[in-house]
Each structure stands twice: as structure tokens, then as C-alpha cells.
Design an enzyme around this catalytic site. Structure first.
Site, PDB file in Angstrom:
ATOM      1  N   ASP A  92      10.227  42.560 -48.167  1.00 47.98           N
ATOM      2  CA  ASP A  92       9.019  42.795 -47.373  1.00 47.98           C
ATOM      3  C   ASP A  92       8.784  44.267 -47.043  1.00 47.98           C
ATOM      4  OD1 ASP A  92      11.260  42.700 -45.756  1.00 47.98           O
ATOM      5  OD2 ASP A  92      10.468  41.167 -44.393  1.00 47.98           O
ATOM      6  N   HIS A  99      12.520  44.668 -41.796  1.00 47.83           N
ATOM      7  CA  HIS A  99      12.871  44.478 -40.390  1.00 47.83           C
ATOM      8  C   HIS A  99      14.359  44.744 -40.166  1.00 47.83           C
ATOM      9  CE1 HIS A  99       9.391  41.745 -41.151  1.00 47.83           C
ATOM     10  NE2 HIS A  99       8.962  42.323 -40.052  1.00 47.83           N
ATOM     11  N   ASP A 150      15.872  44.843 -45.805  1.00 50.67           N
ATOM     12  CA  ASP A 150      14.638  44.182 -45.365  1.00 50.67           C
ATOM     13  C   ASP A 150      13.814  45.176 -44.530  1.00 50.67           C
ATOM     14  OD1 ASP A 150      13.748  40.990 -44.811  1.00 50.67           O
ATOM     15  OD2 ASP A 150      13.108  42.388 -43.242  1.00 50.67           O
ATOM     16  N   HIS A 185      17.903  37.704 -38.778  1.00 50.46           N
ATOM     17  CA  HIS A 185      17.535  37.813 -37.353  1.00 50.46           C
ATOM     18  C   HIS A 185      18.295  36.808 -36.477  1.00 50.46           C
ATOM     19  CE1 HIS A 185      14.485  40.672 -38.360  1.00 50.46           C
ATOM     20  NE2 HIS A 185      13.745  39.813 -39.021  1.00 50.46           N
TER      21      HIS A 185
HETATM   22 ZN    ZN Z   1      11.754  41.002 -42.827  1.00 49.03          ZN
END
Ligand code: ZN
Length: 341
Positions: A282, A195, A193, A158
Site C-alpha cells: 500500500d 503504515h 507497509d 497492526h
Molecule cells: Zn498498510
């Protein structure tokens, strides 16, 4: 599979996290790395420490302004005398043309996307340790290695060139990919991931030498909200070199693996010399951040599908939080990968 890790990650122990306006303990705890390391060691994988590469690899991806901020920010924040222990930005420049501020409060808002990246006294050193893990792993490929796993913590995907966010400070996967460019004209990053890898997308947004692909929970109702949509394809030279595959919340193994196939076809068509996998765990069905529903055996299938590409591969740890099966899920990915290679 060789595993690169450093205990420097323990210097970063974030406390603050905010969920729907309520302060909660951070999900990004040192215990994560301890569990991943213990499980991988118990499964027989060899653990090595990183070499130290100094500032050059991180400077190849991040701006000097941002690196100066990260290094000195905690000291400057504390020097205000009446500030919190961890840096939390309380004002951001937003979408209107801003001026780079002098004050530490202003620079915190400039360089921090959200409240999920609090900076403590040891954050910069820990983040540099994770970057060294990523570069060490890339070096193993440059020396002729076939595949390796970097247990990076804090995670990185991120983090933009000049902005922290979502538990991330230095973009380890991007740093590894950039390092691999020394030997390869084209490098790909595949982010699995839960995200979207928004920082990695941002770093390579205008480039055609690094293909970025991310499969993730649909950001219409999931972090990072503003990025990760299918229409984001890159700009300028980079147009067509970013592929986002948003998946409905709750997607399980079959749906995820089906969505991977066209992404792999794009990856093969790009014909990179090496691959960096941003390996979040995750997407697990039992992960506390609940977005997708990959099972533990599903992670082995993901590892196998990636291995079948036949590319020299660096696996870089991203997210994956304190579910009891966290370590099992890592071991499952590595086992699936090594069943093919
Ligand atoms: Zn993540």
C-alpha cells in the site's frame, strides 16, 4: 518463489469501515487476495497450501484472554439479541488504569483498537488460516529453504499481543518471527507497509532477540497516529531493538530507498539468522489509502535490496488495496528479489 495461501481467507469479509466519521465499504476485501494469487500464479510462482499447526504458534505471541475473546466474540455478541452483524466496539478503556470487563461490549472495547477491525462470523477461522500460512512459510525456512512468500489475509501487523486494529487480528509476521526463533537466536522483522507496524513493535517492545524495523508514512498525520514515531526505540532489554523510519507523505522510490539504507545497516549489525518482511503493497503511488508514492518498478528495487541482505527470508503479505496494479506490484517485488537470489 513458492507461495503459501489458503482459501480460508474468504470466511472474513468485513463490511464496515469509517473514514472521517463516515461509514464506507472496507478496503480490506477478499478480492485483494484473489488478485494477488492470480497475478503470482500467472507469473509462474508455485502455489502450495498451508499445514495446520493448531493453537500453539498463535499462543506464543497473543495472550490467552485475547485468543478466547477472538474465538467466542461473534457468538457472544450475537447472543445479545439486538446487536450488529459485525462486532464494532463503541467504548474503549483509554489511558486510565482500567479493570478487565466481563461483558462482551466491554471486552470488544478492550481488545479492539478502532473501527477498522470488525469481527464477523468467520473472522477467527480466517485469521487462524492466515497464521497457519505464516507458520508454514517459516517451516520452509526451518527446513533449509532460502525464501518464501505467505499470502496472508487478513493481514496482521497492526495486531498487538492482546488487541486487534487496522484490519488485523493475529499478527502473522510476529508469529512467523517467533516460530523462527526455534532455530535462530536472533530474528529481524522489516516492515515495508505504508503504515507503521505498531502491533509488531508492541509485541517485541521489551525484547532484544527480535529486531523490529518499520518504514512508513509519518504517523503525525497518518494511521496509526499514536505509534511509529522515530523516538520509539523499545524499552528494557528491548531498548535500541526497535527502529522507526517515518517518511514524509508522498515520498517516492528514491526517497524511500535512500531511507532504507541506514535501516539495512542496522539490520546487518544485528546479524539475524532469518528475516521476516511485513510486505505491504500500500506504499504504491496508486493505492486507495494514499500515503507514499512507490512505483511498480520501485517495488522490484525494494525486493532486490532486501534480497541483497542474503538472509533466509519469509515475505508475509500485509496491506495493499484494490488498485488495478496490485498484482503487478507483488510480482514486481518477487521478481526483484529473485533477480538477486
Ligand atoms: Zn498498510
Amino acid at each position: 518463489m513458492k507461495i503459501v495461501q489458503t482459501d480460508k481467507h474468504k470466511l472474513h469479509d468485513p463490511q464496515f469501515f469509517m473514514v472521517r466519521g463516515l461509514p464506507r465499504p472496507s478496503a480490506e476485501q477478499p478480492e485483494r487476495a484473489e488478485r494477488l494469487l492470480a497475478a503470482a500464479s500467472a507469473a509462474g510462482h508455485e502455489v502450495i497450501g498451508p499445514d495446520s499447526f493448531g493453537p500453539a504458534p498463535r499462543a506464543a505471541v497473543h495472550t490467552p484472554e485475547y485468543l478466547r475473546f477472538l474465538e467466542a466474540a461473534h457468538r457472544e455478541w450475537q447472543a445479545q439479541g439486538d446487536a450488529s452483524e459485525e462486532i464494532l466496539a463503541n467504548i474503549h478503556p483509554g489511558r486510565y488504569p482500567p479493570t478487565y470487563p466481563d461483558s462482551i461490549v466491554g471486552r470488544a472495547g478492550w481488545h479492539m483498537a478502532d473501527t477498522a477491525c470488525p469481527i464477523g462470523a468467520g473472522t477467527f477461522e480466517a485469521a487462524c488460516g492466515a497464521a497457519d500460512v505464516a507458520v508454514t512459510a517459516a517451516e520452509v525456512l526451518l527446513d533449509g529453504g532460502d525464501h518464501i512468500y505467505g499470502l496472508c489475509r487478513p493481514p496482521g501487523h497492526h495486531a498487538y499481543a492482546d488487541m486487534a486494529g487496522g484490519f488485523c487480528f493475529l499478527n502473522n509476521a510476529a508469529i512467523a518471527a517467533q516460530h523462527l526463533r526455534q532455530a535462530h537466536d536472533r530474528v529481524a522483522v522489516l516492515d515495508v507497509d505504508v503504515h507503521h507496524g505498531n502491533g509488531t513493535q508492541g509485541i517485541f517492545w521489551r525484547r532484544d532477540d527480535v529486531l523490529t524495523i518499520s518504514l512508513h508514512a509519518d504517523p503525525r498525520n497518518f494511521y496509526p497516529f499514536f505509534w511509529g514515531h522515530a523516538a520509539e526505540r523499545g524499552e528494557g532489554d528491548g531498548e535500541g531493538y526497535n527502529l522507526n523510519v517515518p517518511l514524509p507523505l508522498g515520498t517516492g522510490d528514491a526517497g524511500w530507498l535512500a531511507a532504507l539504507q541506514p535501516a539495512l545497516a542496522t539490520l546487518r549489525a544485528f546479524a539475524p539468522g532469518a528475516l521476516v518482511v511485513a510486505l505491504g503493497l500500500d506504499a504504491y503511488e496508486g493505492d486507495p489509502l494514499k500515503g507514499l508514492a512507490i512505483t511498480t518498478p520501485g517495488f522490484a528495487q525494494i525486493g532486490a535490496a532486501i534480497a541483497e541482505l542474503g538472509l533466509p527470508t519469509v515475505l508475509i503479505q500485509e496491506g495493499g488495496y484494490l488498485a488495478p496494479e496490485l498484482g503487478d506490484n507483488l510480482v514486481s517485488v518477487l521478481k526483484g528479489f529473485e533477480a538477486v537470489r
